[in-house]
Design an enzyme around this catalytic site. Structure first.
Site, PDB file in Angstrom:
ATOM      1  N   GLY A 189       0.824  -1.213   0.000  1.00 53.68           N
ATOM      2  CA  GLY A 189       0.000   0.000   0.000  1.00 53.68           C
ATOM      3  C   GLY A 189       0.859   1.265   0.000  1.00 53.68           C
ATOM      4  O   GLY A 189       0.651   2.180  -0.805  1.00 53.68           O
ATOM      5  N   ARG A 194       3.896 -12.683   1.085  1.00 55.86           N
ATOM      6  CA  ARG A 194       3.439 -11.291   1.096  1.00 55.86           C
ATOM      7  C   ARG A 194       4.121 -10.504  -0.022  1.00 55.86           C
ATOM      8  O   ARG A 194       3.536  -9.622  -0.621  1.00 55.86           O
ATOM      9  CB  ARG A 194       3.696 -10.660   2.469  1.00 55.86           C
ATOM     10  CG  ARG A 194       2.717 -11.197   3.507  1.00 55.86           C
ATOM     11  CD  ARG A 194       3.043 -10.694   4.887  1.00 55.86           C
ATOM     12  NE  ARG A 194       2.851  -9.276   5.067  1.00 55.86           N
ATOM     13  CZ  ARG A 194       1.742  -8.697   5.516  1.00 55.86           C
ATOM     14  NH1 ARG A 194       0.708  -9.437   5.803  1.00 55.86           N
ATOM     15  NH2 ARG A 194       1.679  -7.388   5.682  1.00 55.86           N
ATOM     16  N   CYS A 226       0.878   0.278  13.012  1.00 58.94           N
ATOM     17  CA  CYS A 226      -0.582   0.450  13.096  1.00 58.94           C
ATOM     18  C   CYS A 226      -1.066  -0.082  14.445  1.00 58.94           C
ATOM     19  O   CYS A 226      -2.027  -0.823  14.524  1.00 58.94           O
ATOM     20  CB  CYS A 226      -1.282  -0.221  11.927  1.00 58.94           C
ATOM     21  SG  CYS A 226      -0.907  -1.964  11.749  1.00 58.94           S
TER      22      CYS A 226
HETATM   23  N1  SAM Z   1       4.335  -1.411   4.363  1.00 59.31           N
HETATM   24  C1  SAM Z   1       3.336  -2.404   4.095  1.00 59.31           C
HETATM   25  C2  SAM Z   1       2.163  -1.760   3.380  1.00 59.31           C
HETATM   26  O1  SAM Z   1       1.965  -0.559   3.511  1.00 59.31           O
HETATM   27  O2  SAM Z   1       1.442  -2.473   2.690  1.00 59.31           O
HETATM   28  C3  SAM Z   1       2.886  -3.126   5.353  1.00 59.31           C
HETATM   29  C4  SAM Z   1       4.031  -3.750   6.095  1.00 59.31           C
HETATM   30  S1  SAM Z   1       3.514  -4.790   7.427  1.00 59.31           S
HETATM   31  C5  SAM Z   1       3.023  -3.654   8.608  1.00 59.31           C
HETATM   32  C6  SAM Z   1       5.043  -5.362   8.050  1.00 59.31           C
HETATM   33  C7  SAM Z   1       5.797  -6.256   7.102  1.00 59.31           C
HETATM   34  O3  SAM Z   1       7.076  -6.532   7.671  1.00 59.31           O
HETATM   35  C8  SAM Z   1       5.167  -7.625   6.847  1.00 59.31           C
HETATM   36  O4  SAM Z   1       4.846  -7.752   5.499  1.00 59.31           O
HETATM   37  C9  SAM Z   1       6.262  -8.627   7.246  1.00 59.31           C
HETATM   38  O5  SAM Z   1       6.357  -9.712   6.350  1.00 59.31           O
HETATM   39  C10 SAM Z   1       7.511  -7.770   7.183  1.00 59.31           C
HETATM   40  N2  SAM Z   1       8.659  -8.221   8.015  1.00 59.31           N
HETATM   41  C11 SAM Z   1       8.613  -8.828   9.216  1.00 59.31           C
HETATM   42  N3  SAM Z   1       9.876  -9.041   9.671  1.00 59.31           N
HETATM   43  C12 SAM Z   1      10.714  -8.537   8.732  1.00 59.31           C
HETATM   44  C13 SAM Z   1      12.121  -8.463   8.618  1.00 59.31           C
HETATM   45  N4  SAM Z   1      12.936  -8.937   9.590  1.00 59.31           N
HETATM   46  N5  SAM Z   1      12.649  -7.912   7.515  1.00 59.31           N
HETATM   47  C14 SAM Z   1      11.845  -7.422   6.545  1.00 59.31           C
HETATM   48  N6  SAM Z   1      10.505  -7.487   6.586  1.00 59.31           N
HETATM   49  C15 SAM Z   1       9.937  -8.018   7.669  1.00 59.31           C
END
Ligand code: SAM
Length: 436
Positions: free
Chosen positions: A242, A265, A362
């Protein structure tokens, strides 16, 4: 004997022996029925840790979290259909970025939090029967163990620790320098109190979808990036995409690395790029990577967005699936603030001197918001010679006060609180400038 009992029941019109098997009381089922759902656990957690902090605001926030969320329609500048904007206006929606341009900034003195007092008041360790004086560290002194904790109690204590933080003076804040609202961004929302749904996005002439639906508060981290033409941007935790799409909609940069650790994802992010921009993951200017964000440490980016995994309050309050409050995920939950702080430190290291990093979540959890900013500053001060400051975004964000309901008591960032009439957020945003 059993014949006698049966007869007796018959004569007294007792029908326990003739109750169909499926209607019989089963103790096991009854206890299972009472078991808490994951969403119950999440709400219970919120009531313990969020309620004392948000105090009088809490009932309104809680009911809003449990009610229908409002969306915004981010207009796709890559689909060449002029009707999109007309159609959205005809539905009664209006562009909040334009409204913000027309709204004067308001400089408010933020009421800095009384978190110390709050923590004291809410300390779940507090047991009136028990003296909570800290025990001496001196190992020469024999102290009989007052209590042996079970594994479950130890986990609970770790959870308490991760949910609170003690404020320290390690963060330097400077006044807002950003004044720009990206010229090409268009985000349509319905007016206060109007909870109508937007129709599903459709493919228009260019074969691209006309708009993208997202929590309208998600635009704030992108605005905080203060993009200028050809900025080299890193979106560290980008999926499902997004905010990546909003960055591209500014038409200021395509010089973008979008990364996410999770392969599934990441595929959703690739689809967003395909259906909205016609770019696939291999265009030279947009690069999609699937790495652990902690591996990014080279200072080569002008702007870095660190939109971390968090409690995701709305999701855990309403959905049983993939719920972080599942008992088996307690370890993951306990380690979240550390992961968030490490990701933010990686983002700061990846940013060029003179560039900016935007941290966002969030969640309403103050340990995952202001607490992470403080902890990342501590790490940066102690382990590197990088010099950083927080930029106060309140004046720029105040232009959105007709749409979003901001919490006035954050120490460093800005937080959009869900409210029934404008049910966006939670969205916490904090901007950090790298000086050196
Ligand atoms: N920015 C995105 C959007 O606006 O659609 C939403 C991101 S979501 C809040 C957090 C993301 O962090 C998830 O997709 C998850 O897979 C990723 N994530 C979790 N641990 C991570 C890591 N160590 N390195 C990179 N990404 C990571």
């Amino acid at each position: 004997m059993s014949f006698l009992v049966r007869r007796c029941c018959l004569t007294h019109n007792v029908n326990i022996f003739f109750t169909q098997r499926r209607f019989r009381y089963k103790k096991k089922w009854a206890t299972q029925l009472k078991e808490k759902s994951h969403t119950d656990r999440a709400l219970e957690y919120f009531d313990i840790y969020y309620k004392p902090f948000y105090a009088k605001l809490w009932p309104s926030i809680r009911i809003s979290l449990l009610s229908q969320q409002k969306y915004g329609a981010l207009v796709n500048n890559f689909s060449i259909d002029e009707d999109t904007v007309n159609n959205l206006s005809q539905l009664g929606a209006f562009d909040i970025i334009q409204q913000a341009r027309d709204t004067e900034p308001l400089v408010e003195k933020s009421e800095h939090p009384t978190i110390g007092e709050v923590v004291k008041e809410m300390d779940p360790f507090r047991d009136p029967e028990e003296n909570m004086e800290p025990e001496p560290d001196n190992l020469d002194m024999f102290m009989p163990v007052k209590k042996v904790y079970s594994d479950k109690q130890i986990k609970k204590q770790e959870e308490i620790k991760q949910s609170l933080y003690s404020p320290k003076d390690v963060v330097k804040t400077v006044p807002c320098l950003s004044t720009r609202l990206p010229e090409n961004l268009k985000l349509y929302v319905y007016d206060l109190g109007n909870v109508s749904d937007f129709p599903k996005p459709t493919t228009v002439k260019s074969n691209l979808l006309d708009y993208y639906l997202l929590d309208a508060a998600s635009i704030l981290p992108v605005i905080a990036l203060d993009l200028v033409p050809n900025d080299h941007v890193l979106d560290l935790c980008a999926a499902p995409g997004g905010k990546t799409l909003a960055i591209l909609q500014t038409l200021l940069t395509e010089n973008l690395v979008c990364n996410d650790k999770c392969r599934n994802r990441n595929q959703r992010l690739i689809n967003v790029l395909r259906y909205y921009t016609n770019r696939n993951k291999d265009t030279s200017s947009i690069q999609v990577t699937c790495k652990n964000g902690l591996q990014f440490t080279e200072p080569i980016f002008d702007k870095v967005l660190v939109d971390v995994p968090c409690n995701s309050d709305r999701h855990v309050a309403l959905n049983e699936d993939n719920n972080l409050f599942k008992p088996g995920r307690i370890e993951e939950r306990i380690h979240l603030p550390k992961l968030q702080s490490d990701l933010l430190v990686a983002g700061i290291k990846s940013c060029k001197p003179g560039g900016s990093v935007v941290y966002s979540t969030c969640t309403l959890s103050f340990s995952q918001n202001d607490g992470v900013i403080q902890s990342a500053f501590e790490t940066i001060w102690t382990e590197t010679n990088i010099n950083i400051v927080v930029e106060d975004m309140q004046p720029l964000f105040s232009r959105f006060r007709n749409t979003f309901n901001f919490f006035p008591k954050c120490r460093f960032g800005q937080l959009v609180l869900p409210k029934l009439s404008s049910n966006f957020g939670p969205m916490y945003v904090c901007k950090i400038n790298r000086l050196q």
